[in-house]
Design a protein around this motif. Structure first.
Motif: not given
Length: 404
Positions: A349-364
């Motif tokens: 559910n974070d895919k669009e969220f990370l894609s649209m932000a200036g810098r999308g950081m996925a947790m380890k």
């Protein structure tokens, strides 16, 4: 040099005086070539040594900077010498698997650090799939101070709803703009068992699931023998009918700290009361992908169906709703450009969220599919204060903007 050593023209025929002059010129050229041949290697060596020294000094500067970062617990910087660094004004944080540790709490160290950032004017916000009621105690634990113009920014229910939260009595004046004109019954004071005292909640935007999609979703879940959570306002309703259903709803209460209200009328009363912000269909972890696929096929073109995290539920939203859209609307409200935001997340559910932000950081500890679309991956998990430690590195690199 080639033409100096290897003349391309043959010598012409001269008279004696002319030949004498020509002979002298040729001797001069020959002496020059001999001198050049004797000194050229040393000149090349000196030039190469000069370049090597410059490169060594640059490498030592980079190594020194990375040693400083390592001492702070940060990895090597990805920024090159002289590169312009983006200044970020806001961070948006997912909760489960991201900001919260495996005990579903914010560590004291992380809360203190985020509070210090906020006190310097850096905007801290939450973007979660949780309901408002199951998020308020996290906001209370962070202890952020609101000002007269805005409260704590919360995007909840996977982007279906945007709220601003104030401690009771501290709410600023309501401005008349296009988003706040949508304020509904949520603009009221509520008592929340997870916090001390009342909180003022103002709704900024809300995109519920349409009635037709709602009825179809409930019927599909019933045919699959599964129980559904129905979200309205600050409440969650469900109609468990088997021991497995009761166990799954209890597990959800343990996860979020929110009580689920049981009904026995096939959701008729809550449907009459209000359309849901979202619905959650519970299932066994081993069946998550099968259930998600069946719901996606059954609701194709009508709803946004998302695989849950932890992987024992599937979420059903308005087809135009996702966390990324929610972040965009919240940024509009706050006057922040999307490219000035950092987003942290771990689930589908974070895919669009990370894609649209200036810098999308996925947790380890994020799913691989999420890491693949992110701009970067943290060096630490949610159990290791990954959000805090990554932001500390970004602050050290001068990437965070502090108005005061």
């Amino acid at each position: 040099l080639v033409f100096t050593f290897f003349p391309t023209k043959r010598a012409p025929v001269f008279t004696l005086p002319q030949y004498s002059a020509y002979r002298g010129e040729r001797l001069t050229q020959r002496r020059f070539r001999i001198w050049l041949a004797a000194t050229l290697p040393s000149k090349i060596f000196l030039y190469a040594s000069f370049l090597s020294r410059i490169r060594l000094e640059f490498d030592m500067q980079s190594l020194s900077g990375n040693e400083d970062r390592a001492a702070a617990g940060c990895g090597p910087t990805k920024h090159t010498y002289g590169e312009n660094i983006t200044k970020y004004r806001m961070v948006a944080l997912d909760l489960d698997g991201t900001l919260l540790n495996p005990d579903h709490k914010v560590s004291d160290a992380t809360a203190d650090y985020l509070r210090r950032l906020n006190e310097k004017g850096f905007i801290v916000s939450i973007a979660t799939g949780r309901s408002p009621g199951s998020t308020l105690h996290v906001i209370d634990a962070l202890g952020m101070k609101s000002n007269s113009s805005s409260g704590f920014p919360l995007v909840c229910l996977n982007g279906a709803r945007g709220l601003e939260i104030w401690p009771s009595g501290s709410k600023g004046p309501v401005k008349n703009n296009s988003i706040q004109a949508k304020v509904t019954e949520a603009d009221l004071s509520v008592e929340n068992p997870g916090t001390e005292g009342a909180l003022c909640i103002e709704e900024l935007f809300h995109e519920p699931v349409p009635r037709k999609t709602t009825l179809k979703s409930l019927q599909l879940a019933k045919e699959l023998g599964l129980v559904t959570n129905y979200y309205i306002g600050l409440e969650i309703h469900a109609q468990p009918t088997t021991e497995s259903h009761y166990e799954l709803t209890r597990r959800y209460t343990e996860l979020t700290g929110t009580e689920i209200l049981h009904c026995n009328d096939d959701y008729e009363a809550v449907i009459a009361k209000s359309l849901p912000s979202k619905m959650v269909v519970f299932c066994d972890t081993s069946e998550i992908d099968t259930v998600c696929s069946k719901l996606q096929k059954g609701l194709v073109g009508e709803a946004h169906v998302v695989r849950g995290c932890p992987p024992w539920f599937v979420e059903i939203l308005n087809k135009d709703v996702n966390k990324g859209k929610g972040l965009e609307l919240m940024c509009k409200r706050l006057g922040v450009r999307l490219e000035e935001t950092i987003a942290f997340g771990d689930g589908d559910n974070d895919k669009e969220f990370l894609s649209m932000a200036g810098r999308g950081m996925a947790m380890k500890n994020a799913r691989e599919a999420v890491k693949n679309i992110a701009d970067g991956v943290t060096e630490w998990t949610n159990a290791e204060d990954g959000v805090m430690r990554t932001l500390q590195c970004m602050e050290r690199d001068g990437q965070l903007a502090f108005p005061y």
